[in-house]
Scaffold this motif. Structure first.
Motif, PDB file in Angstrom:
ATOM      1  N   VAL A  74      10.117 -59.123 -32.947  1.00  0.00           N
ATOM      2  CA  VAL A  74       8.690 -58.785 -33.061  1.00  0.00           C
ATOM      3  C   VAL A  74       8.314 -58.648 -34.540  1.00  0.00           C
ATOM      4  O   VAL A  74       7.311 -59.212 -34.989  1.00  0.00           O
ATOM      5  CB  VAL A  74       8.343 -57.506 -32.274  1.00  0.00           C
ATOM      6  N   ASP A  75       9.112 -57.918 -35.304  1.00  0.00           N
ATOM      7  CA  ASP A  75       8.842 -57.768 -36.740  1.00  0.00           C
ATOM      8  C   ASP A  75       8.831 -59.118 -37.447  1.00  0.00           C
ATOM      9  O   ASP A  75       7.991 -59.368 -38.323  1.00  0.00           O
ATOM     10  CB  ASP A  75       9.876 -56.843 -37.394  1.00  0.00           C
ATOM     11  N   SER A  76       9.740 -59.984 -37.072  1.00  0.00           N
ATOM     12  CA  SER A  76       9.808 -61.308 -37.675  1.00  0.00           C
ATOM     13  C   SER A  76       8.565 -62.136 -37.337  1.00  0.00           C
ATOM     14  O   SER A  76       8.038 -62.860 -38.186  1.00  0.00           O
ATOM     15  CB  SER A  76      11.078 -62.020 -37.192  1.00  0.00           C
ATOM     16  N   LEU A  77       8.085 -62.024 -36.111  1.00  0.00           N
ATOM     17  CA  LEU A  77       6.851 -62.713 -35.729  1.00  0.00           C
ATOM     18  C   LEU A  77       5.666 -62.198 -36.534  1.00  0.00           C
ATOM     19  O   LEU A  77       4.817 -62.971 -36.965  1.00  0.00           O
ATOM     20  CB  LEU A  77       6.581 -62.540 -34.234  1.00  0.00           C
ATOM     21  N   LEU A  78       5.617 -60.890 -36.735  1.00  0.00           N
ATOM     22  CA  LEU A  78       4.529 -60.290 -37.516  1.00  0.00           C
ATOM     23  C   LEU A  78       4.532 -60.815 -38.949  1.00  0.00           C
ATOM     24  O   LEU A  78       3.463 -61.018 -39.544  1.00  0.00           O
ATOM     25  CB  LEU A  78       4.633 -58.763 -37.509  1.00  0.00           C
ATOM     26  N   ASP A  79       5.718 -61.039 -39.497  1.00  0.00           N
ATOM     27  CA  ASP A  79       5.839 -61.558 -40.859  1.00  0.00           C
ATOM     28  C   ASP A  79       5.494 -63.045 -40.947  1.00  0.00           C
ATOM     29  O   ASP A  79       5.068 -63.522 -41.997  1.00  0.00           O
ATOM     30  CB  ASP A  79       7.265 -61.361 -41.393  1.00  0.00           C
ATOM     31  N   SER A  80       5.682 -63.783 -39.861  1.00  0.00           N
ATOM     32  CA  SER A  80       5.567 -65.240 -39.906  1.00  0.00           C
ATOM     33  C   SER A  80       4.277 -65.809 -39.310  1.00  0.00           C
ATOM     34  O   SER A  80       3.916 -66.941 -39.605  1.00  0.00           O
ATOM     35  CB  SER A  80       6.752 -65.872 -39.166  1.00  0.00           C
ATOM     36  N   PHE A  81       3.611 -65.047 -38.458  1.00  0.00           N
ATOM     37  CA  PHE A  81       2.421 -65.527 -37.765  1.00  0.00           C
ATOM     38  C   PHE A  81       1.298 -64.507 -37.901  1.00  0.00           C
ATOM     39  O   PHE A  81       1.549 -63.318 -38.089  1.00  0.00           O
ATOM     40  CB  PHE A  81       2.715 -65.755 -36.269  1.00  0.00           C
ATOM     41  N   GLU A  82       0.077 -64.981 -37.773  1.00  0.00           N
ATOM     42  CA  GLU A  82      -1.077 -64.083 -37.782  1.00  0.00           C
ATOM     43  C   GLU A  82      -1.283 -63.557 -36.373  1.00  0.00           C
ATOM     44  O   GLU A  82      -2.009 -64.145 -35.568  1.00  0.00           O
ATOM     45  CB  GLU A  82      -2.314 -64.813 -38.277  1.00  0.00           C
ATOM     46  N   VAL A  83      -0.639 -62.457 -36.089  1.00  0.00           N
ATOM     47  CA  VAL A  83      -0.681 -61.860 -34.755  1.00  0.00           C
ATOM     48  C   VAL A  83      -0.493 -60.360 -34.912  1.00  0.00           C
ATOM     49  O   VAL A  83       0.196 -59.902 -35.824  1.00  0.00           O
ATOM     50  CB  VAL A  83       0.416 -62.482 -33.848  1.00  0.00           C
ATOM     51  N   ASP A  84      -1.115 -59.582 -34.012  1.00  0.00           N
ATOM     52  CA  ASP A  84      -0.908 -58.134 -34.073  1.00  0.00           C
ATOM     53  C   ASP A  84       0.348 -57.762 -33.300  1.00  0.00           C
ATOM     54  O   ASP A  84       0.909 -58.571 -32.561  1.00  0.00           O
ATOM     55  CB  ASP A  84      -2.137 -57.373 -33.560  1.00  0.00           C
ATOM     56  N   GLU A  85       0.791 -56.531 -33.490  1.00  0.00           N
ATOM     57  CA  GLU A  85       2.072 -56.102 -32.919  1.00  0.00           C
ATOM     58  C   GLU A  85       2.097 -56.194 -31.401  1.00  0.00           C
ATOM     59  O   GLU A  85       3.094 -56.627 -30.815  1.00  0.00           O
ATOM     60  CB  GLU A  85       2.406 -54.680 -33.368  1.00  0.00           C
ATOM     61  N   GLN A  86       1.016 -55.812 -30.731  1.00  0.00           N
ATOM     62  CA  GLN A  86       1.001 -55.850 -29.264  1.00  0.00           C
ATOM     63  C   GLN A  86       1.112 -57.284 -28.752  1.00  0.00           C
ATOM     64  O   GLN A  86       1.862 -57.567 -27.829  1.00  0.00           O
ATOM     65  CB  GLN A  86      -0.260 -55.181 -28.700  1.00  0.00           C
ATOM     66  N   ASN A  87       0.380 -58.214 -29.361  1.00  0.00           N
ATOM     67  CA  ASN A  87       0.477 -59.611 -28.933  1.00  0.00           C
ATOM     68  C   ASN A  87       1.847 -60.198 -29.236  1.00  0.00           C
ATOM     69  O   ASN A  87       2.376 -60.994 -28.451  1.00  0.00           O
ATOM     70  CB  ASN A  87      -0.621 -60.456 -29.585  1.00  0.00           C
ATOM     71  N   ALA A  88       2.430 -59.810 -30.362  1.00  0.00           N
ATOM     72  CA  ALA A  88       3.783 -60.276 -30.682  1.00  0.00           C
ATOM     73  C   ALA A  88       4.775 -59.774 -29.645  1.00  0.00           C
ATOM     74  O   ALA A  88       5.602 -60.537 -29.138  1.00  0.00           O
ATOM     75  CB  ALA A  88       4.185 -59.821 -32.084  1.00  0.00           C
ATOM     76  N   PHE A  89       4.694 -58.488 -29.299  1.00  0.00           N
ATOM     77  CA  PHE A  89       5.599 -57.927 -28.297  1.00  0.00           C
ATOM     78  C   PHE A  89       5.377 -58.592 -26.937  1.00  0.00           C
ATOM     79  O   PHE A  89       6.328 -58.947 -26.243  1.00  0.00           O
ATOM     80  CB  PHE A  89       5.423 -56.417 -28.185  1.00  0.00           C
ATOM     81  N   ASP A  90       4.097 -58.796 -26.560  1.00  0.00           N
ATOM     82  CA  ASP A  90       3.800 -59.456 -25.285  1.00  0.00           C
ATOM     83  C   ASP A  90       4.378 -60.865 -25.247  1.00  0.00           C
ATOM     84  O   ASP A  90       4.882 -61.303 -24.220  1.00  0.00           O
ATOM     85  CB  ASP A  90       2.288 -59.512 -25.040  1.00  0.00           C
ATOM     86  N   SER A  91       4.290 -61.569 -26.371  1.00  0.00           N
ATOM     87  CA  SER A  91       4.827 -62.926 -26.434  1.00  0.00           C
ATOM     88  C   SER A  91       6.331 -62.938 -26.257  1.00  0.00           C
ATOM     89  O   SER A  91       6.877 -63.768 -25.521  1.00  0.00           O
ATOM     90  CB  SER A  91       4.465 -63.578 -27.770  1.00  0.00           C
ATOM     91  N   VAL A  92       7.013 -62.019 -26.931  1.00  0.00           N
ATOM     92  CA  VAL A  92       8.470 -61.913 -26.782  1.00  0.00           C
ATOM     93  C   VAL A  92       8.806 -61.563 -25.337  1.00  0.00           C
ATOM     94  O   VAL A  92       9.700 -62.155 -24.727  1.00  0.00           O
ATOM     95  CB  VAL A  92       9.068 -60.889 -27.768  1.00  0.00           C
ATOM     96  N   LEU A  93       8.073 -60.625 -24.766  1.00  0.00           N
ATOM     97  CA  LEU A  93       8.304 -60.206 -23.389  1.00  0.00           C
ATOM     98  C   LEU A  93       8.141 -61.371 -22.416  1.00  0.00           C
ATOM     99  O   LEU A  93       9.020 -61.641 -21.589  1.00  0.00           O
ATOM    100  CB  LEU A  93       7.331 -59.079 -23.029  1.00  0.00           C
ATOM    101  N   GLN A  94       7.045 -62.101 -22.534  1.00  0.00           N
ATOM    102  CA  GLN A  94       6.779 -63.205 -21.610  1.00  0.00           C
ATOM    103  C   GLN A  94       7.792 -64.328 -21.762  1.00  0.00           C
ATOM    104  O   GLN A  94       8.310 -64.849 -20.767  1.00  0.00           O
ATOM    105  CB  GLN A  94       5.364 -63.733 -21.828  1.00  0.00           C
ATOM    106  N   PHE A  95       8.062 -64.719 -22.998  1.00  0.00           N
ATOM    107  CA  PHE A  95       9.008 -65.810 -23.226  1.00  0.00           C
ATOM    108  C   PHE A  95      10.414 -65.419 -22.768  1.00  0.00           C
ATOM    109  O   PHE A  95      11.111 -66.202 -22.120  1.00  0.00           O
ATOM    110  CB  PHE A  95       9.006 -66.206 -24.698  1.00  0.00           C
ATOM    111  N   THR A  96      10.813 -64.202 -23.069  1.00  0.00           N
ATOM    112  CA  THR A  96      12.134 -63.714 -22.667  1.00  0.00           C
ATOM    113  C   THR A  96      12.263 -63.689 -21.151  1.00  0.00           C
ATOM    114  O   THR A  96      13.288 -64.101 -20.596  1.00  0.00           O
ATOM    115  CB  THR A  96      12.395 -62.325 -23.266  1.00  0.00           C
ATOM    116  N   HIS A  97      11.218 -63.243 -20.479  1.00  0.00           N
ATOM    117  CA  HIS A  97      11.240 -63.207 -19.020  1.00  0.00           C
ATOM    118  C   HIS A  97      11.430 -64.617 -18.454  1.00  0.00           C
ATOM    119  O   HIS A  97      12.231 -64.834 -17.543  1.00  0.00           O
ATOM    120  CB  HIS A  97       9.956 -62.569 -18.490  1.00  0.00           C
ATOM    121  N   ARG A  98      10.731 -65.597 -19.031  1.00  0.00           N
ATOM    122  CA  ARG A  98      10.871 -66.980 -18.569  1.00  0.00           C
ATOM    123  C   ARG A  98      12.274 -67.514 -18.846  1.00  0.00           C
ATOM    124  O   ARG A  98      12.856 -68.212 -18.020  1.00  0.00           O
ATOM    125  CB  ARG A  98       9.823 -67.879 -19.220  1.00  0.00           C
TER     126      ARG A  98
END
Length: 108
Positions: A74-98
């Protein structure tokens, strides 16, 4: 057989598996990743299924390859993409679940 799936920064809510921020995952050893200009293709040589993933999903995938836990990714996504922490965490959660559903990763 093709399975195109995964990867956008989605802020949608839905059924989500509980995930701990300090959780680690292990990549299935039979999955090969080939990077492309717009993301990557994951091929499970055991099942012969392949998956096209976008750039943000590739970022998450590479985090798991480096044995990073969820909060580090999540921290790495925040550093690399224009996204807030909640959306970054949601993205990790969704992708990981898949990835778990497809058997491409397991909890470490």
């Amino acid at each position: 057989m093709s399975k195109e799936t995964f990867g956008k920064f989605l802020s949608q809510t839905g059924e989500k598996k509980q995930m701990q921020r300090n959780q680690n995952y292990q990549v299935k050893p039979t999955v090969v990743c080939t990077e492309l200009d717009d993301g990557a293709v994951l091929l499970d040589v055991e099942t012969k299924y392949y998956y096209h993933i976008n750039e943000s999903s590739l970022h998450i995938w590479n985090g798991y390859l480096k044995n990073m836990h969820v909060s580090q990714i999540v921290d790495s996504l925040l550093d690399s993409f224009e996204v807030d922490e909640q959306n970054a965490f949601d993205s990790v959660l969704q992708f990981t679940h898949r990835l778990e559903e497809e058997g491409l990763i397991t909890t470490a």
